[in-house]
Scaffold this active site. Structure first.
Site, PDB file in Angstrom:
ATOM      1  N   PHE A 121     -21.575 -13.905 -40.008  1.00  0.00           N
ATOM      2  CA  PHE A 121     -21.175 -15.312 -39.957  1.00  0.00           C
ATOM      3  C   PHE A 121     -22.205 -16.174 -40.671  1.00  0.00           C
ATOM      4  O   PHE A 121     -23.400 -15.963 -40.532  1.00  0.00           O
ATOM      5  CB  PHE A 121     -21.024 -15.750 -38.500  1.00  0.00           C
ATOM      6  CG  PHE A 121     -21.009 -17.237 -38.290  1.00  0.00           C
ATOM      7  CD1 PHE A 121     -20.018 -18.023 -38.875  1.00  0.00           C
ATOM      8  CD2 PHE A 121     -21.981 -17.864 -37.529  1.00  0.00           C
ATOM      9  CE1 PHE A 121     -20.008 -19.399 -38.701  1.00  0.00           C
ATOM     10  CE2 PHE A 121     -21.976 -19.236 -37.330  1.00  0.00           C
ATOM     11  CZ  PHE A 121     -20.986 -20.012 -37.924  1.00  0.00           C
ATOM     12  N   SER A 122     -21.731 -17.160 -41.450  1.00  0.00           N
ATOM     13  CA  SER A 122     -22.574 -18.118 -42.148  1.00  0.00           C
ATOM     14  C   SER A 122     -23.529 -17.369 -43.081  1.00  0.00           C
ATOM     15  O   SER A 122     -23.083 -16.643 -43.961  1.00  0.00           O
ATOM     16  CB  SER A 122     -23.296 -19.007 -41.137  1.00  0.00           C
ATOM     17  OG  SER A 122     -23.908 -20.105 -41.765  1.00  0.00           O
ATOM     18  N   SER A 123     -24.836 -17.498 -42.907  1.00  0.00           N
ATOM     19  CA  SER A 123     -25.763 -16.756 -43.761  1.00  0.00           C
ATOM     20  C   SER A 123     -25.502 -15.256 -43.683  1.00  0.00           C
ATOM     21  O   SER A 123     -25.629 -14.538 -44.684  1.00  0.00           O
ATOM     22  CB  SER A 123     -27.208 -17.061 -43.353  1.00  0.00           C
ATOM     23  OG  SER A 123     -28.124 -16.376 -44.166  1.00  0.00           O
ATOM     24  N   TYR A 183     -17.365 -14.410 -42.529  1.00  0.00           N
ATOM     25  CA  TYR A 183     -16.998 -15.596 -41.757  1.00  0.00           C
ATOM     26  C   TYR A 183     -17.870 -16.764 -42.214  1.00  0.00           C
ATOM     27  O   TYR A 183     -19.086 -16.741 -42.058  1.00  0.00           O
ATOM     28  CB  TYR A 183     -17.178 -15.342 -40.257  1.00  0.00           C
ATOM     29  CG  TYR A 183     -16.350 -14.190 -39.737  1.00  0.00           C
ATOM     30  CD1 TYR A 183     -15.093 -14.404 -39.174  1.00  0.00           C
ATOM     31  CD2 TYR A 183     -16.816 -12.880 -39.834  1.00  0.00           C
ATOM     32  CE1 TYR A 183     -14.327 -13.345 -38.711  1.00  0.00           C
ATOM     33  CE2 TYR A 183     -16.059 -11.812 -39.377  1.00  0.00           C
ATOM     34  CZ  TYR A 183     -14.813 -12.052 -38.821  1.00  0.00           C
ATOM     35  OH  TYR A 183     -14.051 -10.989 -38.367  1.00  0.00           O
ATOM     36  N   HIS A 196     -17.781 -25.380 -38.741  1.00  0.00           N
ATOM     37  CA  HIS A 196     -18.701 -24.286 -39.052  1.00  0.00           C
ATOM     38  C   HIS A 196     -19.046 -23.565 -37.757  1.00  0.00           C
ATOM     39  O   HIS A 196     -20.024 -23.885 -37.082  1.00  0.00           O
ATOM     40  CB  HIS A 196     -19.961 -24.828 -39.734  1.00  0.00           C
ATOM     41  CG  HIS A 196     -20.796 -23.745 -40.354  1.00  0.00           C
ATOM     42  ND1 HIS A 196     -20.403 -23.073 -41.494  1.00  0.00           N
ATOM     43  CD2 HIS A 196     -21.990 -23.207 -39.993  1.00  0.00           C
ATOM     44  CE1 HIS A 196     -21.317 -22.175 -41.810  1.00  0.00           C
ATOM     45  NE2 HIS A 196     -22.292 -22.234 -40.910  1.00  0.00           N
TER      46      HIS A 196
END
Length: 291
Positions: free
Chosen positions: A135-137, A159, A275
């Site tokens: 997820f994210s980074s 994601y 986010h």
């Protein structure tokens, strides 16, 4: 007394057998000194599959271990979970330096691949069933791994991430970086994005990872255009075109984009989603072919 002693022994045995997240300090080439944690369930599948689960910025292996229900699914299905952890750049993954964007050259990506190889060797894992998700980074690093190491990963799930190479050359890839061009939806042609991936492993002609891309349409930190760009990229790399859009999949408010016959590339966009992690473990593991 005998019954009590037997019960005490049974409880102790169960406690000793209970799997837990463990750190591995020596696992091979690790140029950026990232950390490896692993979850090996008590009951392993024969030649178990391996999932690399990547935390977001500000996160850790321990946080991401608790952030999904994947450990419970590992207990039930006998696969191994690797939780890499980075202490650098506000705990964000290196997705911008040339080394991590190039097969065999170094960076966080090479350290993570070392974790995979260590796990496959130690636990007789199935090298044809290695997967990455984040997820994210962590989602961004999932794309980097799929691009730089297509020979290692069979499939990935991203994601709230960005395309491979989106942050190439940036000073850093944290939410605090003054350069947010990538996260705000840097656009390139499908061919340009595809060339980033192909150039990451020059001369490679083998199969490429299957990919799922998820993004919230209300995400202002990593704009949903980033997912569109990643889909353009993988569509070009995998040689599949958008064929269908389906509303309400995987749940109300989401739209699924199907490329080709849907076995190589899928995208998902969620209405009202910012986010935030939207991991659906059952859907993820079905994509990986593990349930």
């Amino acid at each position: 007394m005998l019954v009590r002693s037997f019960l005490g022994f049974a409880v102790l045995a169960a406690t000793c057998l209970a799997a837990s997240l463990q750190e591995v300090t020596e696992f091979g080439d690790n140029p950026t000194n990232i950390q490896m944690y692993i979850y090996v369930p008590d009951q392993l599948d024969t030649n178990p599959p391996v999932i690399v689960a990547l935390h977001p910025c500000g996160g850790s292996a321990q946080q991401w271990f608790s952030g999904t229900q994947l450990p419970s699914y590992a207990d039930d299905n006998g696969f191994i979970l690797i939780y890499p952890s980075t202490p650098h750049m506000s705990n964000c993954w290196d997705i911008q330096n040339p080394d991590t964007l190039t097969h065999g050259q170094g960076g966080d990506a090479l350290g993570i691949v070392s974790m995979v190889n260590y796990t496959l060797d130690k636990h007789s894992g199935d090298s044809s069933r290695v997967y990455a998700m984040g997820f994210s980074s962590g989602g961004m690093m999932t794309n980097q791994l799929a691009g730089s190491y297509p020979d290692v990963f069979e499939a990935g799930a991203v994601y709230s991430g960005v395309a491979f190479g989106c942050a190439a050359g940036a000073e850093s890839a944290t939410p605090f970086s003054p350069n947010q061009t990538c996260a705000q939806g840097l656009q390139k042609t499908a061919q340009e994005w595809g060339d980033f991936v192909r150039n990451a492993y020059a001369g490679y002609t083998g199969r490429r990872p299957r990919m799922q891309i998820f993004h919230g349409l209300e995400d202002t930190l990593v704009r949903p255009q980033c997912a569109e760009e990643a889909l353009k990229q993988w569509s070009n790399v995998l040689g599949v075109e958008l064929t269908q859009e389906v509303s309400g999949v995987p749940s109300p408010g989401w739209t699924q984009k199907i490329y080709g016959d849907g076995t190589q590339l899928q995208g998902f966009f969620g209405q009202g989603i910012g986010h935030q992690s939207t991991v659906n473990e059952q859907q993820l593991l079905q994509w990986f072919g593990l349930i």
